[in-house]
Design an enzyme around this catalytic site. Structure first.
Site, PDB file in Angstrom:
ATOM      1  N   GLN A   1       0.725  -1.317  -0.005  1.00 29.02           N
ATOM      2  CA  GLN A   1       0.180  -0.011  -0.229  1.00 29.02           C
ATOM      3  C   GLN A   1       0.794   1.204   0.070  1.00 29.02           C
ATOM      4  OE1 GLN A   1      -3.155  -0.148   2.545  1.00 29.02           O
ATOM      5  NE2 GLN A   1      -4.145   1.908   2.316  1.00 29.02           N
TER       6      GLN A   1
ATOM      7  N   SER B   1       4.479  -6.110   2.697  1.00 31.21           N
ATOM      8  CA  SER B   1       3.028  -6.187   3.399  1.00 31.21           C
ATOM      9  C   SER B   1       1.881  -6.531   2.424  1.00 31.21           C
ATOM     10  CB  SER B   1       2.854  -4.778   3.895  1.00 31.21           C
ATOM     11  OG  SER B   1       1.714  -4.592   4.527  1.00 31.21           O
ATOM     12  N   LEU B   2       1.303  -5.849   2.061  1.00 34.35           N
ATOM     13  CA  LEU B   2      -0.005  -6.336   1.295  1.00 34.35           C
ATOM     14  C   LEU B   2       0.636  -6.936  -0.135  1.00 34.35           C
ATOM     15  CD1 LEU B   2      -2.834  -6.246  -0.353  1.00 34.35           C
ATOM     16  CD2 LEU B   2      -2.094  -3.923  -1.493  1.00 34.35           C
TER      17      LEU B   2
ATOM     18  N   ARG C   1      -9.054  -7.941   3.747  1.00 29.64           N
ATOM     19  CA  ARG C   1      -8.247  -7.405   4.597  1.00 29.64           C
ATOM     20  C   ARG C   1      -8.261  -6.053   4.404  1.00 29.64           C
ATOM     21  NH1 ARG C   1      -2.871  -5.367   3.715  1.00 29.64           N
ATOM     22  NH2 ARG C   1      -1.298  -6.297   5.016  1.00 29.64           N
TER      23      ARG C   1
ATOM     24  N   HIS D   1       0.389  -3.093  11.221  1.00 28.11           N
ATOM     25  CA  HIS D   1       1.428  -4.018  11.896  1.00 28.11           C
ATOM     26  C   HIS D   1       1.751  -3.856  13.136  1.00 28.11           C
ATOM     27  CE1 HIS D   1       2.272  -5.698   7.839  1.00 28.11           C
ATOM     28  NE2 HIS D   1       2.085  -4.578   7.303  1.00 28.11           N
TER      29      HIS D   1
ATOM     30  N   GLN E   1       0.768 -11.606   9.932  1.00 31.19           N
ATOM     31  CA  GLN E   1       1.420 -10.541   9.330  1.00 31.19           C
ATOM     32  C   GLN E   1       0.492  -9.208   9.603  1.00 31.19           C
ATOM     33  OE1 GLN E   1       0.072  -8.817   5.700  1.00 31.19           O
ATOM     34  NE2 GLN E   1       1.955  -9.507   4.407  1.00 31.19           N
TER      35      GLN E   1
END
Length: 294
Positions: free
Chosen positions: A9, A89-90, A114, A198, A247
């Protein structure tokens, strides 16, 4: 050996993947299919915006995942293959799709969920990048001045992202200024995100996401995948599922990821997706192998 890296992102912008849509028929089909799956015109949003809608977590994440899948088609049309994949991440969802762990639609539905869950936390805290300090120095700073913050992303040796409540972020910035003053080598930059990703703030969203991941079938990957939370290559489907479940509240160990790829003998890395965020990060971590776009 090649590695494909997939951005997360923040890499979205109006016009993303428009050239790929025009040049690669299989990529165009992916975007058309994505709009059908999502139930809204993703192509129009990606190509025309408006930017504020595209930057909304609910829409940014499906757009980035879809754009990366389109760029993956472009990479294939150019004859590129990879022995390793990783995503920031994503981007880990794109990496798992690229490795054949699940199909495009399965990944898109996971990403859509998500994005919805993460967007519920909007307004509850944020994230900031601390530039010029290593992880140990940042952890020491947080322990003394802002114990409510956590290290969310270890992006490079001297770029550490922290996450947590807004007041704790202000305390960390104040402490940093008191210690280092106006030094150009040390900076504190708030990130343009709507919540503390996170971090423990994502715990409730993570529990709901874990249920959906647990119900999803993970096939054996066709190549090595480097999960965010471990930073180590694996081809174990059960381990990949466990790492993905962790995650949302776990760390993005991007420094470890890139160093693991180098140690594994990767000769060239390709950023497969819109933008050049990962190319720039990789340049600060290793001189070789180089990272370039597809």
């Amino acid at each position: 050996m090649n590695a494909f890296l997939f951005p997360g992102q923040g890499s979205q912008s109006v016009g993303m993947a428009m050239d790929v849509y025009a040049d690669v028929p299989s990529a165009a089909r992916i975007l058309d299919d994505a709009s059908e799956i999502l139930g809204y015109d993703l192509k129009k949003l990606m190509f025309e915006g408006p930017a504020e809608n595209l930057s909304d977590t609910r829409y940014a994440q499906p757009a980035i995942y879809t754009a990366s899948a389109m760029f993956l088609e472009k990479a294939g049309s150019n004859g590129l293959e990879a022995g390793f994949v990783a995503g920031h991440s994503l981007g880990e969802y794109s990496a798992l799709y690229a490795a054949g762990v699940f199909d495009f639609e399965t990944g898109l539905r996971l990403v859509k969920r998500r994005a919805e869950l993460m967007s519920r936390q909007n307004g509850r805290g944020g994230m900031a990048a601390i530039l010029g300090l290593d992880e140990e120095s940042v952890v020491s700073l947080l322990e003394k001045a802002a114990p409510g913050l956590v290290v969310a992303n270890l992006n490079s040796k001297t770029q550490v992202v922290v996450s947590g409540e807004t007041e704790a972020l202000k305390a960390a910035e104040k402490a940093l200024m008191e210690i280092y003053g106006e030094k150009d080598s040390v900076k504190f930059r708030l990130l343009n995100v709507s919540a503390a990703f996170h971090s423990p703030q994502m715990a409730s969203a993570s529990r709901e996401m874990r249920d959906m991941i647990e119900e999803t079938r993970f096939g054996e990957p066709a190549c090595y995948v480097v999960p965010n939370v471990s930073g180590k290559p694996t081809r174990d489907a059960a381990e990949l599922k466990r790492c993905l479940e962790e995650q949302m509240t776990g760390q993005v160990r991007w420094l470890d990821t890139v160093l693991s790829l180098k140690d594994a003998g990767v000769d060239r890395m390709y950023e497969v997706g819109h933008g050049d965020v990962l190319k720039k990060l990789c340049k600060t971590i290793v001189f070789r192998p180089k990272c370039e776009g597809v």
